[in-house]
Design an enzyme around this catalytic site. Structure first.
Site, PDB file in Angstrom:
ATOM      1  N   SER A 160      50.913  12.225  -3.364  1.00 22.69           N
ATOM      2  CA  SER A 160      50.330  12.583  -2.077  1.00 22.69           C
ATOM      3  C   SER A 160      50.167  11.376  -1.151  1.00 22.69           C
ATOM      4  O   SER A 160      51.140  10.808  -0.696  1.00 22.69           O
ATOM      5  CB  SER A 160      49.002  13.310  -2.289  1.00 22.69           C
ATOM      6  OG  SER A 160      49.231  14.639  -2.654  1.00 22.69           O
ATOM      7  N   LYS A 174      34.278  26.088  16.623  1.00 23.33           N
ATOM      8  CA  LYS A 174      33.485  24.919  16.260  1.00 23.33           C
ATOM      9  C   LYS A 174      32.930  25.029  14.848  1.00 23.33           C
ATOM     10  O   LYS A 174      32.838  24.042  14.122  1.00 23.33           O
ATOM     11  CB  LYS A 174      32.338  24.743  17.269  1.00 23.33           C
ATOM     12  CG  LYS A 174      31.440  23.545  16.978  1.00 23.33           C
ATOM     13  CD  LYS A 174      32.219  22.243  16.963  1.00 23.33           C
ATOM     14  CE  LYS A 174      31.326  21.049  16.690  1.00 23.33           C
ATOM     15  NZ  LYS A 174      32.085  19.799  16.575  1.00 23.33           N
TER      16      LYS A 174
END
Length: 330
Positions: free
Chosen positions: A150, A202
């Site tokens: 990764s 949000k």
């Protein structure tokens, strides 16, 4: 070579003597109270600091290295996992970048050796290290021991070549995002989520309520965008097509198979990578591991900040933080 070693020794001895003499005057000769024991300890500490400074001067005056080595080990994060001073951690990202930049500015350094033994970590910190490697003015070779996955492979894609062992795990070219779904638990204990936010998304991913379908699409889109960036960087750095990179399906591969897929350049050890770098530079290799340049006050201040952060994180964990409910990692 002998002359350089002799010169380094002379500088080191002079540095220790000067520091010890200065410390003796400041902490023993001048005080007239019962602090002599503390003074002795301060003399020793100052002498050790003088030795370190003298060693740095000796390295610049009589260099014995021409290759810099930096290590990225453990999960990759901005603070190196050192939020709690007593906890385990790796080298913080900013320190690794500082090491690479210092090596790049060192006229004695011709090449960079990057040790990678990491399963990955945060996206931007991984990219910061990769950028520093790409900007290094000279060949940069990476080698992995146990795992290069990764975020570690994100960094490796910026190196000129990557060496792996037969049993190394390489790849995991993918991105993962996760959240805790505590909505049912909140119902059981009588907790109710009340929203105060400006902006439709949000509080997307807040664990105290069920996620809406459009929020899931939105968050998956972020993951897909990160993945697209990852694929582009690997394809560019490894000279592979994006289709070949995506075909790995975020799997990890043992060294030999990774070599067949073009994910590594050679099977070999650190010594093999060092020798290859020496061949590219046409030199006799002499490696020095670069460390971040931090003074005593900075170290003490860092520990104090870590304690304060640990306290603050403990308090914040009680009340929650909607902006950090979704964790995205390489």
């Amino acid at each position: 070579m002998k002359a350089a070693a002799l010169g380094r020794g002379v500088i080191a001895i002079v540095g220790v003597l000067v520091a010890a003499a200065a410390a003796y005057v400041l902490f023993i000769a001048v005080p007239t109270t019962g602090v002599e024991l503390v003074g002795v300890l301060l003399v020793i500490a100052t002498a050790m600091a003088g030795l370190r400074m003298a060693g740095g001067i000796a390295d610049r005056v009589f260099p014995t290295y021409n290759i810099a080595e930096v290590a990225i080990e453990g999960p990759i994060s901005r603070d190196g996992g050192r939020r709690f001073p007593s906890g385990p951690g790796t080298t913080p990202t900013d320190d690794v970048v500082e090491q690479i930049e210092s090596a790049n500015e060192d006229s004695n350094v011709g090449g960079l050796l990057v040790k990678l033994n990491t399963p990955g970590g945060e996206v931007v910190p991984s990219d910061d290290i990769r950028r520093a490697v790409v900007e290094f003015d000279g060949p940069a070779l990476a080698y992995t021991t146990d795992v290069c996955g990764s975020g570690g492979y994100w960094i490796a894609s910026g190196c000129d070549e990557l060496f792996a062992r037969e049993a190394s795990l390489v790849g995991s070219i993918g991105v993962i995002g996760s959240r805790v779904n505590a909505a049912e638990l909140a119902d059981r204990v009588g907790l109710e989520y009340e929203r105060f936010a400006a902006g439709a998304y949000k509080d997307a991913g807040v664990p105290l309520r069920e996620m809406e379908d459009d929020e899931r699409v939105y968050l998956q889109g972020l993951i897909d965008d990160f993945y697209g960036q990852f694929v582009e960087r690997v394809a560019e750095g490894r000279e592979l097509s994006e289709e070949e990179v995506r075909a790995t399906e975020a799997r990890v591969y043992l060294g030999e198979e990774a070599l067949e897929l073009g994910l590594v350049d050679a099977i070999g050890t650190r010594e093999d990578a060092e020798q290859r770098l020496a061949e590219l530079l046409e030199i006799e290799p002499a490696v020095r591991e670069f460390e971040p340049d931090r003074g005593m006050l900075d170290r003490v201040g860092g520990a104090s900040r870590a304690v304060a952060y640990a306290f603050g994180a403990g308090v914040a964990s009680v009340f929650g933080d909607a902006d950090r409910e979704i964790e995205i990692r390489l």
